[in-house]
Every structure is written in structure tokens, then in C-alpha cells.
Enzyme design. Structure first.
Site, PDB file in Angstrom:
ATOM      1  N   TYR A 139     -12.949  12.706  25.009  1.00 33.36           N
ATOM      2  CA  TYR A 139     -12.597  11.679  24.009  1.00 33.36           C
ATOM      3  C   TYR A 139     -11.073  11.639  23.871  1.00 33.36           C
ATOM      4  O   TYR A 139     -10.526  11.650  22.764  1.00 33.36           O
ATOM      5  CB  TYR A 139     -13.235  11.977  22.650  1.00 33.36           C
ATOM      6  CG  TYR A 139     -14.706  12.293  22.682  1.00 33.36           C
ATOM      7  CD1 TYR A 139     -15.664  11.286  22.641  1.00 33.36           C
ATOM      8  CD2 TYR A 139     -15.150  13.611  22.742  1.00 33.36           C
ATOM      9  CE1 TYR A 139     -17.024  11.583  22.663  1.00 33.36           C
ATOM     10  CE2 TYR A 139     -16.501  13.919  22.765  1.00 33.36           C
ATOM     11  CZ  TYR A 139     -17.431  12.903  22.722  1.00 33.36           C
ATOM     12  OH  TYR A 139     -18.769  13.208  22.740  1.00 33.36           O
ATOM     13  N   CYS A 177     -12.523  14.676  12.440  1.00 31.28           N
ATOM     14  CA  CYS A 177     -12.132  14.033  11.185  1.00 31.28           C
ATOM     15  C   CYS A 177     -13.314  13.942  10.222  1.00 31.28           C
ATOM     16  O   CYS A 177     -13.204  13.316   9.168  1.00 31.28           O
ATOM     17  CB  CYS A 177     -11.565  12.637  11.452  1.00 31.28           C
ATOM     18  SG  CYS A 177     -12.744  11.500  12.212  1.00 31.28           S
ATOM     19  N   CYS A 186       0.854  -1.189   0.000  1.00 28.89           N
ATOM     20  CA  CYS A 186       0.000   0.000   0.000  1.00 28.89           C
ATOM     21  C   CYS A 186       0.889   1.238   0.000  1.00 28.89           C
ATOM     22  O   CYS A 186       1.710   1.419   0.906  1.00 28.89           O
ATOM     23  CB  CYS A 186      -0.910  -0.004   1.227  1.00 28.89           C
ATOM     24  SG  CYS A 186      -1.914   1.487   1.393  1.00 28.89           S
TER      25      CYS A 186
END
Length: 375
Positions: free
Chosen positions: A225, A322, A152
Site C-alpha cells: 500500500y 490510521c 478552517c
């Protein structure tokens, strides 16, 4: 128009999500792997009430800005969206799309320049793949079908080397997750410690957060978070007289973060709580000098927490996301009152060759800002 029909059309622009938009007599069609102003022949693959999707059959008039993708799997693999676009153009497109979103939703256009990745390729320290008859596989674009991939190009060399070693095993796992971090290599199907996939951009994001907090005269910070403390530890190190508290639902990550506190002998400065953010915010008092930092999953923090943040006592909120669309949804709720205003917005290209973008937004208490910053 129905699935299987073919049309010749010209692409108007690229949109959030990475596809090209074209307006046809039959409605809006989204097409992957194109560039603005290209004339393409498109086969319709999906028809919805308000739009359709199609795939390119032939590029009749390619854009002069189109480049040859270096990856042999590009176009078929679902991992990358934009290898046919130069990295400089990718950053420009992402900046434009982000500005359009904030102008449309908040009439805010004063965005900071996007932070580019030091490495456009070989940046990922973590991948998740499946195992097929021919070895390690990603999913094909907009499909559940497996595509064998030997290497990859957006994964770093350590990840690729480890994937090659897994392929030599007599009984490889059906699900392959590899994460290469400073602590070493993790692989398998169990619990993984979360870390940002692009360490170079994450370092720049951390520096931005520290800079944005530098003139706030903080008394404490709350990191929601928080994972294993990606933001908490740099904040505690930079602002040594400020106390900090991290909140994380995953007990594995919370324990890992707390163990680092003990190792550094920072128990009087930093602590971590394992639990749900919404329940925690209801019970823990904040102060007028607090910084609230949150980096929620792609689904965002949701309506209840957004309402809590809209009313919370604090000096500043820094929201890292994100997923720009869920970020906008949450910000609309947080900004619905008169306490907060946008101070800074900046994109961080955590995911080159894809349409994804990390975004950081700083909100500032209006009253404190007028009194101390003159704005």
C-alpha cells in the site's frame, strides 16, 4: 429511554472515537464534546440495543480542564472533536486509550510515548469540502447537513488562501478538494496523489521507521500500500545496499513513484508494482532478511492478507495504521501463530483536535530476535 428524553448525568471517561461515556440507570450513553467528571444535561439522540447517544444541552459542572475552543464552528462542525481540551491533555488521553487497547488485546503495555504534532492547528495540507449556497462547507457533526465554513483552523494557510480564491469564482465546483504539497496546489474532483495530511508528524514517523529498521541487518524490503513511495524512498536512501519493492493498487500513484525511480537513477535499487496486495503476496518470494512495511487504508488489510503476513518469511513487519480498531483486528490474526511478537508500539498524532490517531507497530521474528537481540 427514547429519543428526545433528557437526563442529568456525570461523564466517566473519554473513549476511542472521542465521545464521553456515562453509565445511567438506562444503560451506557455516549456524549460528544464533554470531559471526564463533568455533570451534564443530555438529550438522547439515538437509542441502540447496547448503548445510546446524546448531545449536551447544558454543562452543569464543567471540568477545570475545559478550555474555550478557538474555532467559531466548533461543536457544530464535524471536523474536530477536542478543541475544548488542551493539546497536552489530548496527547495524554490518546496515549492512555492506545495503551488500554494493547493491554486488553495483547497484554502489552510497554508503549513508546506518543509523538506530538509540531502544529496543533494549521497542520492539514489537504481538505475535502462541499459547495453550498453560502460557499465552502463541511458536514455538521453526525449529520449530512452542510455547514458553511470560511476558514478552517486545522488547515494550513495555503489551503485556506486557495479556498478563498475558489469562493471568488463565478461557477465554483460542487465538490471541493484542495491539496497543497511541495509540488504545488491540486484542486478539483479528479484523482489526487495521496500524502499524509500532517507533514511535520509524517517526517517524525519516517524517522521512527528508519530507526526501527536500523538494527535488522536487512537484505530487502517490501512496501505494501505504498502510495507514491512515502516510505519506500526514505528506506532506499538510508539503506543503499538493500533492494526495495513497492506495491500500490492505484495506477496513478504507482506511475508517479516509478517515474521518481527513473529520475533518481535507482532502477537497480527500487521498483514499484501496480496491483492488489493479496495477489502479489501469493507470487513474490521474500527472505529471512526482509522487512515488510504496510500502511493500508482505514479498512485495514483484512483477513486474507493478515493470514499471509502471519506466515510470511521476513525479519520484521512494521504496520502503520490510521484506524486502531482495524489494526487490532489484523494484528490478532498475524500474531495468532508463534512466528511474530510485538517489539514496539507508538502513536503519532497526525490529527490534532480530533480523536483520530496514527499508530505504528513493529513485529519481530521470535527466533531471530532471541539469537541476535537477546530477547
Amino acid at each position: 429511554m427514547k429519543v428526545g428524553d433528557r437526563i442529568v448525568t456525570r461523564i466517566e471517561k473519554l473513549v476511542v472515537g472521542g465521545a464521553g461515556l456515562t453509565r445511567t440507570p438506562y444503560g451506557v450513553v455516549f456524549v460528544d464534546l464533554v470531559l471526564p467528571q463533568e455533570e451534564v444535561e443530555v438529550e438522547v439522540t439515538e437509542v441502540k440495543k447496547d448503548y445510546s447517544r446524546g448531545k449536551v444541552v447544558t454543562i452543569r459542572e464543567p471540568s477545570p480542564r475545559r478550555i474555550e475552543a478557538p474555532c467559531p464552528y466548533f461543536g457544530e462542525c464535524g471536523g474536530c472533536d477536542w478543541q475544548h481540551i488542551t493539546y497536552e491533555d489530548q496527547a495524554e488521553i490518546k496515549q492512555r486509550l492506545l495503551r488500554e487497547l494493547f493491554v486488553k488485546n495483547f497484554s502489552y503495555s510497554n508503549l513508546w510515548p506518543i509523538v506530538a504534532s509540531p502544529r496543533p492547528y494549521h497542520y492539514r495540507n489537504r481538505v475535502q469540502m462541499s459547495w453550498g449556497p453560502l460557499g465552502t462547507c463541511y458536514r455538521k457533526k453526525r449529520s449530512h447537513e452542510l455547514l458553511p465554513v470560511k476558514r478552517c483552523l486545522i488547515a494550513n494557510e495555503a489551503v485556506n488562501t486557495h479556498l478563498e480564491s475558489l469562493a471568488q469564482q463565478p461557477n465554483p465546483p460542487q465538490a471541493v478538494r484542495v491539496q497543497v504539497a511541495k509540488a504545488g496546489v491540486e484542486n478539483g474532483t479528479g484523482v489526487f496523489s495521496f500524502s499524509q495530511v500532517n507533514e511535520g508528524v509524517n517526517d517524525r514517523l519516517l524517522q521512527a521507521v528508519l530507526s526501527w529498521a536500523s538494527d535488522l541487518e536487512l537484505t530487502d524490503f517490501l512496501d505494501l500500500y505504498c502510495g507514491a513511495g512515502n516510505f519506500s524512498f526514505p528506506l532506499a536512501e538510508r539503506f543503499s545496499l538493500v533492494s526495495g519493492l513497492g506495491v500500490e493498487l492505484d495506477p496513478h500513484l504507482a506511475r508517479r513513484a516509478q517515474s521518481q525511480v527513473y529520475e533518481r537513477k535507482w532502477r537497480h535499487r527500487l521498483a514499484f508494482h501496480c496491483g492488489a496486495v493479496d495477489d502479489f503476496l501469493c507470487r513474490i518470494p521474500t527472505s529471512e532478511g526482509s522487512l515488510i512495511l504496510l500502511d493500508p487504508p482505514r479498512s485495514g488489510c483484512g483477513e486474507r492478507i493478515s493470514h499471509q503476513l502471519g506466515q510470511i518469511r521476513a525479519r520484521s513487519i512494521i504496520y502503520v495504521s490510521c484506524a486502531p480498531m482495524t489494526l487490532l483486528r489484523d494484528l490478532k490474526i498475524i500474531l495468532s501463530g508463534d512466528r511474530w511478537k510485538i517489539r514496539r508500539v507508538q502513536g503519532f498524532d497526525m490529527f490534532p483536535q480530533t480523536a483520530h490517531l496514527e499508530v505504528a507497530v513493529q513485529l519481530i521474528d521470535r527466533t531471530w530476535s532471541r539469537a541476535n537481540l537477546g530477547s
